[in-house]
Design an enzyme around this catalytic site. Structure first.
Site, PDB file in Angstrom:
ATOM      1  N   ASN A   9      -0.791   8.477  14.235  1.00 30.46           N
ATOM      2  CA  ASN A   9       0.571   7.935  14.119  1.00 30.46           C
ATOM      3  C   ASN A   9       1.376   8.908  13.258  1.00 30.46           C
ATOM      4  O   ASN A   9       1.273   8.895  12.034  1.00 30.46           O
ATOM      5  CB  ASN A   9       0.524   6.538  13.475  1.00 30.46           C
ATOM      6  N   LYS A  11       4.418   8.923  12.709  1.00 30.07           N
ATOM      7  CA  LYS A  11       5.595   8.283  12.089  1.00 30.07           C
ATOM      8  C   LYS A  11       6.830   9.156  12.334  1.00 30.07           C
ATOM      9  O   LYS A  11       6.970   9.716  13.414  1.00 30.07           O
ATOM     10  CB  LYS A  11       5.330   7.981  10.616  1.00 30.07           C
ATOM     11  N   HIS A  94       3.802  -2.591  13.390  1.00 35.28           N
ATOM     12  CA  HIS A  94       3.488  -1.817  12.186  1.00 35.28           C
ATOM     13  C   HIS A  94       4.240  -2.395  10.993  1.00 35.28           C
ATOM     14  O   HIS A  94       5.418  -2.748  11.110  1.00 35.28           O
ATOM     15  CB  HIS A  94       3.856  -0.336  12.386  1.00 35.28           C
ATOM     16  N   GLU A 144      -4.775  -3.368   9.280  1.00 38.36           N
ATOM     17  CA  GLU A 144      -4.090  -2.372   8.457  1.00 38.36           C
ATOM     18  C   GLU A 144      -3.378  -3.066   7.283  1.00 38.36           C
ATOM     19  O   GLU A 144      -2.223  -3.478   7.404  1.00 38.36           O
ATOM     20  CB  GLU A 144      -3.090  -1.570   9.301  1.00 38.36           C
ATOM     21  N   SER A 183      -4.822   5.021   4.819  1.00 38.86           N
ATOM     22  CA  SER A 183      -5.412   6.112   4.037  1.00 38.86           C
ATOM     23  C   SER A 183      -6.762   6.594   4.580  1.00 38.86           C
ATOM     24  O   SER A 183      -7.683   6.895   3.810  1.00 38.86           O
ATOM     25  CB  SER A 183      -5.535   5.698   2.566  1.00 38.86           C
ATOM     26  N   GLY A 204      -2.307   7.899   9.639  1.00 41.16           N
ATOM     27  CA  GLY A 204      -0.947   8.372   9.363  1.00 41.16           C
ATOM     28  C   GLY A 204      -0.967   9.776   8.790  1.00 41.16           C
ATOM     29  O   GLY A 204      -1.129  10.769   9.518  1.00 41.16           O
TER      30      GLY A 204
END
Ligand code: 13P
Length: 222
Positions: A9, A11, A94, A144, A183, A204
Site C-alpha cells: 500500500n 498510500k 483503511h 490492522e 509496521s 505501508g
C-alpha cells in the site's frame, strides 16, 4: 497450500510517475525468483493505468473506490472503472480514510458490495472497533490496529496479540484469508507468518523502499 499474499500500500507516494516506475521495476527484479508469494501493488490512482500497461504481469489494486459504478459523483472512481483498467484488487476501510476523511462503516459496506459486484477482490481493513465481517467470495480481511500503523521503529503488534485476534476472527471467518497490517518489515514478517496464523500482510512504509520490500517478500517465503 495457499500462497502467502503481500500487499504494497504505497498510500500517497511517491510524488512522480517516474519514481513509481523506478520503485516497481526494482521490486519486480528483486522478487523475480520468489514464486511462493503473491505480491499486489496498490499505487495512487493516477499511476495505475501507466503501471498496468508497463508491467502487465504484475498484479495491481487500488487504495479505494466509490460505491456506485457510474454517474455524477465528482472526484470519485468506480469499481467498474478499476476492473476495466486491469485492477484485480481494491483496499477498502483503511483507518486513514476514517481518520482524515470521515469515512463511515456504512460507506465502507456499500463500497465492499459494489467492488465485489464489479469483480474486484476486496482487501478489507478491520481495526479494533469494527466487527469481523462474514465470509464472502473475493474477500480478504486485514487485521490492522490503528495504533500499530507507521510506528517508526516501535514495531508491529505483538505476535501473541495478533494470534489471539486472528483466532477470534476465525470463529466468524471460516474461509476468507486473514492478513495483518501495521509496521510490517523484512525483520518481523517471518515471525508474523509463522506465529499468528495470518496468510500475509498489508505493508505501508516498508513497501516504499525497494530493497527493504523485496527482502520482506523473500522472508515471507522462507
Ligand atoms: P505501515 O506499514 O507504514 O505501518 O502502514 C500500514 C498500513 O497502513 C498498510 O495499509
Amino acid at each position: 497450500m495457499e500462497k502467502t499474499i503481500i500487499i504494497a500500500n504505497w498510500k500517497m507516494n511517491p510524488c512522480t510517475f517516474l519514481d513509481a516506475q523506478a520503485l516497481i521495476s526494482e521490486i519486480l527484479f528483486g522478487t523475480k525468483d520468489t514464486k511462493t508469494v503473491n505480491v499486489v501493488f496498490c499505487p495512487p490512482f493516477v499511476y495505475l493505468q501507466g503501471l498496468i500497461k508497463k508491467y502487465p504481469k504484475a498484479v495491481f489494486g487500488a487504495q479505494d473506490c466509490f460505491w456506485e459504478q457510474q454517474g455524477a459523483f465528482t472526484g470519485e472512481v468506480s469499481p467498474q472503472m478499476l476492473k476495466a483498467m486491469g485492477c484485480a484488487y481494491v483496499i477498502l476501510g483503511h483507518s486513514e480514510r476514517a481518520k482524515y476523511l470521515g469515512e463511515t462503516e456504512d460507506m465502507v459496506q456499500k463500497k465492499v458490495a459494489a467492488a465485489l459486484v464489479a469483480g474486484l477482490e476486496v482487501i478489507l481493513c478491520v481495526g479494533e472497533k469494527e466487527e469481523t465481517p462474514k465470509d464472502m467470495p473475493g474477500l480478504l480481511v486485514v487485521y490492522e490496529p490503528e495504533w500499530a500503523i507507521s510506528t517508526e521503529g516501535k514495531g508491529a503488534a505483538d505476535t501473541k496479540l495478533v494470534a489471539s485476534r486472528v483466532a477470534a476472527m476465525r470463529r466468524t471467518l471460516k474461509t476468507s484469508p486473514i492478513l495483518y497490517g501495521g509496521s510490517v518489515t523484512s525483520s518481523n514478517i517471518a515471525s508474523l507468518i509463522k506465529e499468528t496464523g495470518v496468510q500475509g500482510a498489508l505493508v505501508g512504509s516498508a513497501s516504499l523502499d525497494a530493497c527493504e520490500f523485496f527482502n520482506l517478500v523473500k522472508n515471507a517465503a522462507a
